[in-house]
Design an enzyme around this catalytic site. Structure first.
Site, short mmCIF file in Angstrom:
data_model
loop_
_atom_site.label_atom_id
_atom_site.label_comp_id
_atom_site.label_asym_id
_atom_site.label_seq_id
_atom_site.Cartn_x
_atom_site.Cartn_y
_atom_site.Cartn_z
CE1 TYR A 147 -3.68 2.08 0.70
CE2 TYR A 147 -2.81 3.09 2.46
CZ TYR A 147 -2.71 3.68 1.28
OH TYR A 147 -4.31 4.46 1.28
CG ASP A 242 5.86 3.41 1.29
OD1 ASP A 242 5.79 4.24 2.50
OD2 ASP A 242 4.16 3.43 0.74
CE LYS A 270 0.81 4.76 7.75
NZ LYS A 270 0.62 4.50 7.04
C1 LIG Z 1 -0.30 4.49 5.26
C2 LIG Z 1 1.32 4.31 4.80
C3 LIG Z 1 0.81 5.42 3.22
C4 LIG Z 1 -0.11 6.51 3.39
O1 LIG Z 1 0.11 7.40 3.93
P1 LIG Z 1 -1.21 8.10 4.96
O2 LIG Z 1 -0.28 9.29 6.25
O3 LIG Z 1 -2.47 7.15 5.65
O4 LIG Z 1 -1.72 8.58 3.52
C5 LIG Z 1 1.43 4.70 2.12
N1 LIG Z 1 2.59 4.28 2.71
C6 LIG Z 1 2.49 2.53 3.41
C7 LIG Z 1 3.46 1.90 3.31
C8 LIG Z 1 1.49 2.78 4.66
O5 LIG Z 1 1.54 2.28 5.66
#
Ligand SMILES: *Cc1c(COP(=O)(O)O)cnc(C)c1O
Length: 430
Positions: A147, A242, A270
């Site tokens: 994701y 990411d 996060k």
């Molecule tokens: C949570 C998440 C996102 C998206 O971040 P948001 O602040 O919710 O938009 C992108 N990449 C990873 C790996 C995530 O866990």
């Protein structure tokens, strides 16, 4: 019939459905995947969270990992208060942005220039745009089950074949755009090589979660990340890590510190925001300086680098460093794993526990889990009963069989030992 221990939450959820779409502002909050009524939270502190009915939970969700120090950590709250009294947003430059950028550049060697955003989603979609702008290519590669937020190009999970162009996961994503996203199974080097062989010259970048953490915890197999970097380099594609979950969690330099690798671009979120809306992308100077105002790839934001969010994030990172947070997380992770391994040995059915540092998840199937397809074999009904059993005992996990749970620095050895005992009790009853 079991007595409803959360009548106020249930009442609010009914009301919410008349006001908010589906009663929530982010789909997973419905607890749909665990067939349980959602919680409405009244407050949280340290490792604990209280719902509006006064139930107390030991929290292993931690705002999806953002609350790495635990909730309402003193230094973070003080930084927020101090920043807020000076003004909550200027839409102009301010000195704290520099201090946060300095910290990130010091901690993460691959980051020479940083751009702050308001979410992980925004960071990831900007990183993809940048990769496309820099290479002049359109295709991107992602891994099945990863994701990267809800940007159009990234809301693509998989066609049936790893080599096919992706299909959108969401209505409203144009098929022609989704077709530019190539999806490969995690830890599957032969498929990745084949995709690069077929499309290598068109691939702008490959985006990956260095530890897959959005379909449970699935670490990379030895050598996999190195091979990905090498293949991308051979084909002139950029590598985007990411680290929205792993960044500042697996260590000060995140997963790239642990594996000793330097991606071209990295995204954060996060933990970076200390519980406030903040994301970032960073990387090599010559790539990052293709972003506006230096270059021709556009990104902007009214709230980018918001002073309150930056203050919270900076305070959280400084406290992690001062308080020896990473050593504490390592110890807690090992303690949890030891206890759980013991519990699992005695079970008459297979459960696979996977952990990377302070991230962990349970799969109700035979392990090891190497990729998204393995993860899908996990029995969701069993997980739902596990989740509900723990919730009754005052323990909150991430509310889905395909999400990771998070340890925080505020958890204690006693918390973890008690959790292991309760998990054993529930697992033996399933
Ligand atoms: C949570 C998440 C996102 C998206 O971040 P948001 O602040 O919710 O938009 C992108 N990449 C990873 C790996 C995530 O866990």
């Amino acid at each position: 019939m079991v007595k409803n221990q959360r009548p106020t939450s249930s009442k609010l959820y009914l009301e919410a459905q008349e006001l908010l779409v589906g009663g929530v502002n982010s789909p997973v909050r419905t607890f749909g995947a665990v067939q349980t009524a959602p919680l409405f939270v009244s407050r949280a502190r340290g490792s604990r969270l209280w719902d509006v009915d006064g139930n107390e939970f030991l929290d292993y969700l931690g705002s999806w990992g953002a609350a790495i120090l635990g909730h309402a950590a003193g230094p973070v709250i003080r930084a927020i208060q101090e920043a807020a009294t000076k003004g909550t947003s200027f839409g102009l430059c301010h000195p704290l942005e520099l201090r946060l950028a300095q910290k990130v550049c010091q901690w993460v060697p691959s980051v020479e220039r940083l751009r702050l955003t308001s979410s992980g989603t925004e960071a990831c979609l900007t990183a993809v745009r940048l990769a496309r702008g820099v290479t002049g290519r359109e295709k991107i590669i992602k891994f099945e089950g990863a994701y990267h937020g809800h940007g159009d190009s990234l809301l693509v999970r998989a066609g049936s074949g790893a080599l096919a162009g992706g299909h959108p996961d969401s209505a409203g994503v144009p098929a022609w755009l989704a077709a530019q996203t190539l999806v490969v199974s995690w830890n599957d080097l032969p498929s990745l090589k084949e995709v690069f062989r077929l499309h290598g010259k068109e691939v702008a970048g490959i985006i990956l979660e260095p530890v897959l953490a959005n379909c449970g915890v699935i670490p990379p197999e030895p050598g996999f990340l190195e091979e990905v970097m090498e293949l991308a380099r051979q084909h002139g594609s950029l590598v985007i890590w990411d680290e929205v979950i792993t960044g500042f969690r697996l260590g000060p330099a995140g997963a790239q510190g642990q594996w000793g690798l330097r991606p071209d671009l990295t995204t954060f979120g996060k933990v970076l925001g200390g519980g406030l809306p903040l994301g970032a992308l960073g990387g090599r100077k010559e790539i990052m300086e293709r972003l506006a105002p230096c270059g021709d790839v556009y990104h902007a934001g009214t709230l980018s680098g918001n002073p309150v969010a930056v203050a919270a994030g900076l305070a959280q990172l400084e406290e992690l460093e001062k308080g020896g947070g990473y050593a504490i997380l390592t110890e807690l992770g090992e303690l949890l794993e030891q206890g759980i391994r013991e519990v699992l040995r005695g079970l008459p059915y297979p459960v696979c526990f996977q952990r990377c540092g302070s991230l962990f998840s349970f799969f109700f199937t035979e392990g090891p889990i190497r990729n998204f397809r393995d993860a899908r074999r996990s029995d969701p009904k069993k997980f739902a009963r596990f989740f509900a059993g723990l919730l009754e005992r005052g323990i909150l996990l991430a509310p889905s069989p395909w999400e990771s749970s998070f340890l925080s620095v505020a958890h204690t050895e006693n918390d973890v030992e008690w959790t292991v005992r309760m998990m054993g009790e529930v697992l033996r009853s399933l």
